[in-house]
Structures are given as structure tokens and as C-alpha cells.
Motif scaffolding. Structure first.
Motif, short mmCIF file in Angstrom:
data_model
loop_
_atom_site.label_atom_id
_atom_site.label_comp_id
_atom_site.label_asym_id
_atom_site.label_seq_id
_atom_site.Cartn_x
_atom_site.Cartn_y
_atom_site.Cartn_z
N UNK A 183 0.93 -1.11 0.03
CA UNK A 183 -0.05 0.19 0.03
C UNK A 183 0.89 1.24 -0.08
N UNK A 184 0.28 2.43 -0.40
CA UNK A 184 1.18 3.61 -0.44
C UNK A 184 1.87 3.99 1.00
N UNK A 185 3.12 4.66 0.75
CA UNK A 185 3.66 5.10 2.10
C UNK A 185 3.54 6.80 1.94
N UNK A 186 2.89 7.22 2.92
CA UNK A 186 3.08 8.75 3.14
C UNK A 186 4.22 9.07 4.00
N UNK A 187 5.25 9.77 3.57
CA UNK A 187 6.51 10.10 4.30
C UNK A 187 6.23 11.13 5.21
N UNK A 188 6.98 11.28 5.99
CA UNK A 188 7.05 12.23 7.18
C UNK A 188 6.90 13.57 6.62
N UNK A 189 5.90 14.32 7.50
CA UNK A 189 5.70 15.81 7.00
C UNK A 189 4.87 16.03 5.87
N UNK A 190 4.41 14.80 5.36
CA UNK A 190 3.54 14.98 4.13
C UNK A 190 2.10 14.67 4.23
N UNK A 191 1.20 15.45 3.40
CA UNK A 191 -0.11 15.25 3.61
C UNK A 191 -0.42 15.00 2.12
N UNK A 192 -1.11 13.85 1.61
CA UNK A 192 -1.19 13.64 0.34
C UNK A 192 -2.70 13.86 0.25
#
Length: 361
Positions: free
Chosen positions: A269-278
Motif C-alpha cells: 500500500x502507499x507510504x506517506x512520508x513524514x511531514x507529508x499530507x497527500x
């Protein structure tokens, strides 16, 4: 299909009265090109993103063209671009006569990397186009710092990330020029083609405004060779309505993404990196046996999409790069799969997708 890949009809029904009133107001005043509705939308865009200047244009593709022209990118120049993206990113580089320099991606977020860009910079490099893939921005702050140290420009291709943020800064607010698309399936989608360019640089904004209207500085006086890159006022009116609801939709997208994250099996599944809002323009997974998954989805009558099945450096129109090897981009093109997703995906629809993945072997 049991239900659409993106449910645009449900969205329209939800905002029908507001959208119909907005359309009717344009029909009544007959200001179809430019005018108050477009100016209002551009002001709202700039305020939402947090930049000084936002200009509506005819598509995300024309936005990229305007950015490159405004930065005077031309024959003999090189522009660093990811190979795993829609063709417009590199296509516009070639169209202005420059050379796209394809780099690999990070499989965690499908974006180009700082290290990859560093290695690709040459004496001919004039710009980097960082695509915010599937709705998630890369580290544009570090990329901008790198670009400025090397006296080159950073362009964000935010066609999929309007509404996203990195360290609290909105997509389309960091790069020297940023671009987005209002293609109907985007997080903020028109009822036809549309796009916008953003900048805090007054001179760049003025130049793009001239370029998108046939190079005119006043009627029938053409200072530059430009294009007809104007955004229809009808689309601006529709987008103005949708913009008011965007944050609510983005919150719903987070809920749906979390349900997919927790429920899906047999895939990455997708990984949302630190400090990111997708903005989650798509919900895209990596799956080892994609061919089998497609058969199972088709048998279950569930819609899907593949973003993107062929890397740009493997496209026939870029045949001079056919021997280039970009391992991660090529892996993504062979294994990525996008699932039904929008703020209007129902719980029952999502559960039917999750159930299919539990059956995969």
C-alpha cells in the motif's frame, strides 16, 4: 462496471444547485473568456495555496509549457524529469526544444529523489521538474535549495497534488513556478480541461499571463510568440464552487485511504512520508502478479487503472533513450495498480475492492 473508478456524478449531485447557479451566471452575463468569474477564481487559488500569483490556463500541459517558456528554457538546455509520470512532463520540455534528462524514482512515494537530481545536474541543466506523484509532494524545500545553489530553476508539476502539503506548505507554493491540472479526475477537477500556474515572482507571472493570451500586452499588440492557453470562464465558475468543498473532500480521502491501508492484502500500500499530507489523486498499490490481479478485478466487475504502464524513457517518441536503465521506475510501471477512489466512494464499494484483494494468491 458495478461502480465508476471515480464517481464524478455523485459529486455533481452533491453540489448541483451551486454548480448550476454558477454556470447560469456565466450564461446570463455572456462573459465566456476572462472576466470577473475568472479573476475571482484566480484570487481564490492564490489565497488557498499561499502565493502572490495564480493564473488559470487551458490545461496542466499548457501550464508546464508556460512555465518553461517563462524561464526561457530552449534548445541546448537540459531539464531533469522523472521517467515515471504522465508524458506531458517531458513532452513540454521537448516541445520547447530542450532535452529531458530522465531520472529514477523512490518506490516509497514514486517521486524523484534529491540524490538522483544531484547526479543528473550538468553544465547544461536549466531546470528540474519535480512531479508530485499520486498526490504526494517530494521534499521540494531541499530540491529548491539544491537548485538555487546550482543556479537552476525548480518547477513543481503538481497536476496530481493540488491540496497536498509538505511541512505545512501547500503544493504549488514552493517552487519557482508551480503547475497544476484541473482535468475532471483530479482532486480539484473541472468539467473539461483546465489548469493553473503559480509563482511569487511578479515578472514570471506577468510573462506567463502574456504568453497564455497569444503573447499580447494589449489587444492586437503581440510582444511574444504565445499560445491560446486561456481557461474558460465556465470552468473557472465551476472550479470556484468545487474549491469551497475541497478540504472536506480531502479529509474524506484520508479516511478512505486509511481503510484501504488497513484492509488490503497481497499488495504494497502507499507510504506517506513524514511531514507529508497527500491529496490522494489516486490510491495506487504495488502488486507482484499484476496480470492475475487484473483478471480477478475484471471477473468481479471492478474498475481499475494503471498509472503508468510504460516509463517515458521507453516510449517510442523518446526512442533515443531506449537503452537507459531506470530500475525502480521500470519496476513501478510493471507492478503499479490504481484502485477505485474518490471522496464519493461508498463504504460498500470500497469493501468489495478489499474483498477481492483478500482472495488474491
Amino acid at each position: 462496471m458495478k461502480f465508476p473508478f471515480i464517481n464524478l456524478k455523485a459529486q455533481y449531485e452533491d453540489y448541483k444547485q451551486e454548480i448550476d447557479e454558477a454556470i447560469n451566471s456565466v450564461l446570463q452575463n455572456t462573459s465566456f473568456i476572462g472576466g470577473a468569474k475568472l479573476e475571482e477564481f484566480e484570487e481564490n487559488l492564490a489565497k488557498y495555496v499561499g502565493v502572490s500569483y495564480a493564473l488559470g490556463c487551458s490545461s496542466g500541459t499548457s501550464a508546464l509549457y508556460l512555465a518553461l517558456r517563462a524561464l526561457d528554457i530552449k534548445s541546448g538546455d537540459e531539464v531533469i524529469v522523472p521517467s515515471f509520470t504522465f508524458i506531458a512532463t517531458a513532452e513540454m520540455v521537448s516541445l520547447v526544444g530542450a532535452k529531458p534528462v530522465f531520472v529514477d524514482i523512490d518506490l516509497l512515494d514514486f517521486n524523484l529523489t534529491l540524490e538522483g537530481v544531484k547526479k543528473a545536474i550538468s553544465a547544461k541543466t536549466k531546470a528540474v521538474i519535480a512531479v508530485s506523484m499520486f498526490g504526494q509532494m517530494s521534499d521540494l524545500l531541499s530540491l529548491k535549495e539544491l537548485c538555487e545553489k546550482n543556479n537552476i530553476f525548480l518547477i513543481e508539476d503538481g497536476a496530481q497534488s493540488f491540496g497536498a502539503s509538505f511541512k505545512g506548505k501547500k503544493s504549488c507554493s514552493i517552487a519557482h513556478i508551480s503547475c497544476t491540472s484541473f482535468f475532471p479526475s483530479k482532486p480539484l477537477g473541472a468539467y473539461g480541461d483546465g489548469g493553473a500556474v503559480f509563482s511569487d515572482d511578479e515578472n514570471l507571472a506577468k510573462k506567463m499571463k502574456i504568453l497564455l493570451n497569444h503573447g499580447q500586452t494589449k489587444r492586437y499588440y503581440h510582444e511574444l510568440i504565445g499560445i491560446n492557453g486561456r481557461l474558460d470562464t465556465l470552468q473557472a465558475a465551476i472550479l470556484n464552487v468545487k474549491l469551497k468543498h475541497l478540504d472536506k473532500e480531502l479529509a474524506k480521502r484520508q479516511e478512505l485511504a486509511k481503510a484501504y491501508d488497513e484492509g488490503l492484502k497481497n499488495c504494497v500500500v502507499p507510504k506517506i512520508k513524514e511531514h507529508c499530507f497527500s491529496a490522494y489523486a489516486q490510491y495506487s498499490v504495488l502488486i507482484e502478479d499484476r496480470a492475475n490481479a487484473l483478471k480477478v478485478l475484471e471477473n468481479a466487475d471492478i474498475a481499475y487503472a494503471i498509472h503508468y504502464p510504460i516509463c517515458l524513457h521507453k516510449q517510442p517518441c523518446f526512442s533515443e533513450f531506449k537503452d537507459l536503465r531506470l530500475e525502480k521506475a521500470e519496476y513501478a510501471s510493471e507492478h503499479v495498480l490504481s484502485l477505485p477512489f474518490s471522496a464519493f466512494l461508498s463504504k460498500e464499494e470500497q469493501e468489495s475492492v478489499i474483498a477481492v484483494f483478500k482472495e488474491l494468491k
